[in-house]
Design an enzyme around this catalytic site. Structure first.
Site, mmCIF file in Angstrom:
data_model
loop_
_atom_site.group_PDB
_atom_site.id
_atom_site.type_symbol
_atom_site.label_atom_id
_atom_site.label_comp_id
_atom_site.label_asym_id
_atom_site.label_seq_id
_atom_site.Cartn_x
_atom_site.Cartn_y
_atom_site.Cartn_z
ATOM 1 N N CYS A 2 2.971 -2.381 31.994
ATOM 2 C CA CYS A 2 3.721 -3.126 32.937
ATOM 3 C C CYS A 2 3.054 -3.931 33.503
ATOM 4 O O CYS A 2 2.001 -4.495 33.308
ATOM 5 C CB CYS A 2 2.900 -1.663 33.863
ATOM 6 S SG CYS A 2 3.281 0.023 33.230
ATOM 7 N N ARG A 27 6.559 -8.591 28.546
ATOM 8 C CA ARG A 27 5.303 -7.937 28.437
ATOM 9 C C ARG A 27 6.183 -6.539 27.998
ATOM 10 O O ARG A 27 5.278 -5.361 27.551
ATOM 11 C CB ARG A 27 4.264 -7.753 29.197
ATOM 12 C CG ARG A 27 3.098 -8.692 29.922
ATOM 13 C CD ARG A 27 2.734 -8.398 31.447
ATOM 14 N NE ARG A 27 2.807 -7.707 31.306
ATOM 15 C CZ ARG A 27 0.442 -7.087 30.954
ATOM 16 N NH1 ARG A 27 0.336 -8.545 31.221
ATOM 17 N NH2 ARG A 27 0.066 -6.098 31.287
ATOM 18 N N TRP A 74 6.512 -0.232 32.375
ATOM 19 C CA TRP A 74 7.266 -0.016 31.141
ATOM 20 C C TRP A 74 6.790 1.793 31.082
ATOM 21 O O TRP A 74 5.888 2.238 31.283
ATOM 22 C CB TRP A 74 6.272 -0.488 29.604
ATOM 23 C CG TRP A 74 6.451 -0.639 28.595
ATOM 24 C CD1 TRP A 74 7.819 -0.979 27.923
ATOM 25 C CD2 TRP A 74 6.066 0.600 27.710
ATOM 26 N NE1 TRP A 74 7.532 -0.710 26.285
ATOM 27 C CE2 TRP A 74 7.059 0.019 26.519
ATOM 28 C CE3 TRP A 74 4.404 1.238 27.772
ATOM 29 C CZ2 TRP A 74 6.445 0.962 24.994
ATOM 30 C CZ3 TRP A 74 4.327 1.496 26.649
ATOM 31 C CH2 TRP A 74 5.177 2.309 24.962
ATOM 32 N N ASN A 100 -0.642 0.161 36.372
ATOM 33 C CA ASN A 100 -0.165 0.070 35.256
ATOM 34 C C ASN A 100 -1.167 0.535 34.771
ATOM 35 O O ASN A 100 -2.997 0.445 34.650
ATOM 36 C CB ASN A 100 -0.146 -1.907 35.125
ATOM 37 C CG ASN A 100 -0.275 -2.304 33.808
ATOM 38 O OD1 ASN A 100 0.017 -0.624 32.501
ATOM 39 N ND2 ASN A 100 -1.161 -3.216 33.240
ATOM 40 N N GLY A 101 -1.461 1.706 33.473
ATOM 41 C CA GLY A 101 -2.184 2.285 33.276
ATOM 42 C C GLY A 101 -1.457 3.563 32.738
ATOM 43 O O GLY A 101 -1.103 4.015 33.608
ATOM 44 N N GLU A 473 3.510 -7.554 6.934
ATOM 45 C CA GLU A 473 3.960 -8.048 8.485
ATOM 46 C C GLU A 473 5.055 -8.329 8.321
ATOM 47 O O GLU A 473 5.768 -8.729 9.170
ATOM 48 C CB GLU A 473 3.075 -8.969 8.639
ATOM 49 C CG GLU A 473 3.244 -10.029 9.313
ATOM 50 C CD GLU A 473 3.432 -9.642 10.681
ATOM 51 O OE1 GLU A 473 2.923 -8.633 11.101
ATOM 52 O OE2 GLU A 473 3.964 -10.705 11.595
ATOM 53 N N LYS A 477 7.807 -7.582 11.398
ATOM 54 C CA LYS A 477 8.752 -8.342 11.868
ATOM 55 C C LYS A 477 9.812 -8.552 11.913
ATOM 56 O O LYS A 477 10.775 -7.819 13.019
ATOM 57 C CB LYS A 477 8.801 -10.290 11.161
ATOM 58 C CG LYS A 477 7.031 -10.162 11.801
ATOM 59 C CD LYS A 477 7.355 -10.838 12.955
ATOM 60 C CE LYS A 477 5.682 -10.387 13.795
ATOM 61 N NZ LYS A 477 5.092 -9.452 13.716
ATOM 62 N N GLU A 480 10.641 -5.169 14.291
ATOM 63 C CA GLU A 480 10.927 -4.785 15.513
ATOM 64 C C GLU A 480 11.307 -6.110 16.165
ATOM 65 O O GLU A 480 11.508 -5.938 17.738
ATOM 66 C CB GLU A 480 8.989 -5.192 15.958
ATOM 67 C CG GLU A 480 8.784 -6.745 15.661
ATOM 68 C CD GLU A 480 6.973 -6.784 16.119
ATOM 69 O OE1 GLU A 480 6.652 -7.142 15.107
ATOM 70 O OE2 GLU A 480 6.514 -6.337 17.296
ATOM 71 N N HIS A 496 5.446 5.398 -8.236
ATOM 72 C CA HIS A 496 4.651 6.539 -7.114
ATOM 73 C C HIS A 496 5.718 6.802 -6.521
ATOM 74 O O HIS A 496 4.827 7.221 -5.454
ATOM 75 C CB HIS A 496 3.254 6.302 -6.648
ATOM 76 C CG HIS A 496 2.555 5.425 -7.806
ATOM 77 N ND1 HIS A 496 2.399 5.758 -9.312
ATOM 78 C CD2 HIS A 496 2.053 3.880 -8.457
ATOM 79 C CE1 HIS A 496 0.718 5.255 -9.836
ATOM 80 N NE2 HIS A 496 1.141 4.258 -9.462
ATOM 81 N N LYS A 597 4.896 -6.294 25.202
ATOM 82 C CA LYS A 597 3.427 -8.067 24.457
ATOM 83 C C LYS A 597 1.785 -7.389 24.699
ATOM 84 O O LYS A 597 1.272 -7.697 23.108
ATOM 85 C CB LYS A 597 3.400 -8.740 25.227
ATOM 86 C CG LYS A 597 2.423 -9.907 25.049
ATOM 87 C CD LYS A 597 3.339 -10.167 23.244
ATOM 88 C CE LYS A 597 2.524 -11.152 23.190
ATOM 89 N NZ LYS A 597 3.358 -11.526 21.049
HETATM 90 C C1 AGP Z 1 3.317 -7.542 16.987
HETATM 91 O O1 AGP Z 1 4.327 -8.244 16.171
HETATM 92 C C2 AGP Z 1 3.395 -6.616 18.079
HETATM 93 N N1 AGP Z 1 3.659 -6.989 19.079
HETATM 94 C C3 AGP Z 1 2.226 -6.203 17.526
HETATM 95 O O2 AGP Z 1 2.150 -4.902 16.973
HETATM 96 C C4 AGP Z 1 1.257 -6.342 17.848
HETATM 97 O O3 AGP Z 1 0.863 -6.931 17.586
HETATM 98 C C5 AGP Z 1 0.038 -5.428 18.127
HETATM 99 O O4 AGP Z 1 0.404 -4.343 19.595
HETATM 100 C C6 AGP Z 1 -1.466 -5.650 18.883
HETATM 101 O O5 AGP Z 1 -1.395 -6.144 20.223
HETATM 102 P P1 AGP Z 1 -2.724 -7.346 20.211
HETATM 103 O O6 AGP Z 1 -3.146 -8.520 19.307
HETATM 104 O O7 AGP Z 1 -2.515 -8.348 21.649
HETATM 105 O O8 AGP Z 1 -4.257 -6.174 20.203
#
Ligand code: AGP
Length: 602
Positions: A2, A27, A74, A100-101, A473, A477, A480, A496, A597
């Site tokens: 949010c 965000r 959100w 937010n929360g 990673e 990527k 997402e 395995h 974000k």
């Molecule tokens: C990564 O591409 C994502 N946006 C997500 O996994 C992110 O790395 C994770 O939410 C951690 O966020 P932070 O580094 O702000 O703690």
């Protein structure tokens, strides 16, 4: 996550709040709303979906006033509908609240408000009703919230009884006050307020801030007026925008050489060839264990960091995802060092893990791109990633900054313990910005491969040693931003079980390098994959591509470099591959569906 924006003292408050919300779109959100107080009293407009829908609503029913409070939601409790969008109000339309929360005791509060007819099932709607039921002045009603709410919250509030005042309070979720001349502001982070101010007050947990056009007063959790430090931030990069790139993600991928150069400038003395990280108060030679905790991409950087620290500094490292660590609550060795890694510095699970480590008496380092964040404020030492604001939800330059910073930390610890960092690494590190720049100029091959990969429904990413976390990673990527399913495995794990899935429609992306002594093992894995007719994309240096030439369908070359830097040079093609596949799929690259974000709720 949010987003909150509030403005008081500006005639264009409603329009400018919406502009601020747009700067928080990265965000992630699924509905938006704004409230204002004018001669018509307190009014609000809300809409599901993007901010453009809210703007259309405002075109139908204008809103004005020199005080406004806006929110991008959100969804946590309740679907992303207009009714569930913030601001929420009480039945008498006296209070408007944005949140937010998560309010963990909202059900109990609702049961205590038996005379209230609730419009929604959300936790946030409880707050204006609680405020309306509190006695005393509006400020006293806000101050009473501290004892009434449990959970994490950042709240922006306004009350029709005090039409020229914004109220704010927070616990565990970020909230910042911006200071203007004859006007003042409220935001979830400074980015939202960048066009109006570069001077900010970062509220502490359970602070209550009172904002009018004339000034800002902060009260601490005891209701005593508190003088919080005013910080001036460089907001220029926030205002820079995409600078000609099609997406923030592509811009941030291309910023990586400069990010690495800045880190070396800040934390590496090229003359003495020694790292120069902030001083710590403890003796690394006495540290029995280091714990790295993070989420998502930051966790994958931590997995690389484990290799670096154990190989260079000889200290055992445990790595865990924060959402597991915080509830596992493992015993931590006395004198140990806990490192929280977080781009935002606000991720709820990582913050909770850090608080546990502090309770256990650990020395705490936070590695973050937000030096003013909650995690930074709780730490003994802060390693600022200095990557500049990362707008795209999919993390790229922050990941690279974390990985390089962990290498510099490993070198710093080795240095402190009198261990010589293995030869060639300092020189390779210093030439890394140029190496990455050269790599980024060759993304045409990647675009061609992306068209093929975009046809897949599922893929495997494989790597060994330092490249195993990079395979993870790369898979993250792709998932997402293109929404294609991808899994990553340490290459030795294929036999395995996962190999059962391979056929001629199940591509495999293999990372390998000739500098880590594992190439022959990786080639064996490739032969196993090829024997199942799975299409193969091989990413590696020249010796790797030569060795695997007959086994793969596509190849992407990375520069020959020091084994310790292989994670950095193999990440680049994986980021670009995900980006170009996402373009093929037509997804929202900078704001992928369902993602936020900064995940400030658990
Ligand atoms: C990564 O591409 C994502 N946006 C997500 O996994 C992110 O790395 C994770 O939410 C951690 O966020 P932070 O580094 O702000 O703690």
């Amino acid at each position: 996550m949010c987003g909150i924006v509030g403005i008081v003292g500006r005639d264009s408050a409603v329009e400018d709040v919406l502009d601020g919300l747009k700067r928080l779109e990265y965000r992630g959100y699924d509905s938006a709303g704004v409230a204002a107080i004018s001669s018509n009293g307190l009014e609000r407009r809300r809409a599901a979906g993007k901010i453009a829908n809210l703007e259309a609503e405002l075109n139908n029913q204008a809103l004005s006033g020199n005080i406004a409070l806006g929110h991008t939601r959100w969804a946590t409790h309740g679907a992303p509908t207009t009714d569930n969008a913030h601001p929420h109000t009480d039945m008498a339309n006296t209070w408007a609240v944005v949140h937010n929360g998560i309010i963990e005791n909202y059900a109990e509060l609702r049961s205590q408000l038996s005379n209230v007819t609730f419009a929604t099932e959300t936790d946030s709607e409880t707050i204006p009703h609680v405020l309306a039921s509190n006695t005393g002045t509006p400020l006293q009603a806000v101050q009473s919230l501290q004892g009434q709410l449990t959970g994490a919250f950042a709240l922006g509030m306004m009350c029709a009884k005090t039409p020229n005042t914004l109220y704010a309070t927070r616990r565990g979720a970020p909230l910042v006050v911006g200071l203007g001349d004859g006007e003042n502001y409220l935001g979830s982070d400074p980015m939202a307020l960048a066009p109006y101010t570069n001077t900010f007050i970062f509220l502490e947990d359970d602070d209550v801030a009172v904002l009018t056009a004339e000034g800002v007063t902060v009260y601490d959790s005891q209701g005593v007026e508190a003088l919080r430090p005013v910080k001036t931030l460089d907001v220029s990069s926030v205002l820079a925008g995409k600078e000609g790139y099609r997406h923030f993600m592509l811009k941030e991928i291309h910023e990586q050489p400069a990010v690495v150069a800045r880190l070396l400038e800040q934390y590496w003395d090229s003359t003495s060839q020694k790292s120069q990280l902030p001083q710590v108060s403890w003796d690394w030679a006495t540290v029995p264990q280091i714990t790295l905790v993070a989420c998502g991409t930051a966790y994958l950087a931590a997995l690389v960091g484990k290799y670096y620290i154990e190989q260079l500094a000889g200290i055992p490292v445990q790595v865990d995802v924060a959402s597991e660590f915080r509830y596992r609550q493992p015993p931590l060795q006395k004198g140990g060092v806990f490192v929280a890694i977080s781009q935002s510095g606000e991720t709820a699970d990582t913050l909770a893990a850090l608080e546990y480590a502090k309770e256990q008496g650990q020395h705490v380092i936070t590695m973050t791109n937000t030096a003013t964040s909650s995690m930074a404020r709780l730490s003994d030492v802060v390693l600022d990633l200095t990557a500049g604001p990362e707008i795209a939800v999919a993390s790229t330059k922050a990941f690279t900054a974390m990985t390089v910073s962990l290498l510099l930390l490993a070198a710093d610890i080795a240095q402190a313990k009198g261990i010589t960092v293995n030869s060639g690494l300092p020189q390779a590190l210093q030439s890394l910005p140029q190496v990455l720049t050269q790599q980024l100029s060759q993304d045409r091959d990647i675009q061609a491969v992306a068209k093929q990969i975009a046809q897949a429904d599922s893929l495997f990413y494989l790597g060994r040693g330092l490249l195993a976390p990079i395979a993870q990673e790369g898979a993250l990527k792709l998932k997402e931003i293109s929404y294609i399913h991808a899994e990553a495995y340490a290459a030795g794990e294929m036999k395995h079980g996962p190999i059962a899935l391979l056929d001629d429609e199940f591509p495999v992306v293999m990372l390998a390098t000739s500098s880590d002594g594992l190439l022959d093992k990786s080639i064996s894995n490739l032969q196993e994959v090829a024997a199942r007719r799975a299409p193969i994309l091989l990413i590696g240096d020249t010796a790797t591509l030569d060795a695997g030439n007959d086994l793969c369908d596509w190849q992407l070359q990375v520069p020959n470099t020091h084994a310790m830097l292989a994670p950095l040079v193999t990440t680049i093609p994986l980021q670009l591959l995900a980006y170009y596949v996402a373009l093929e799929k037509g997804t929202d690259v900078d704001q992928p569906r369902n993602l936020a974000k900064s995940v400030t709720v658990e």
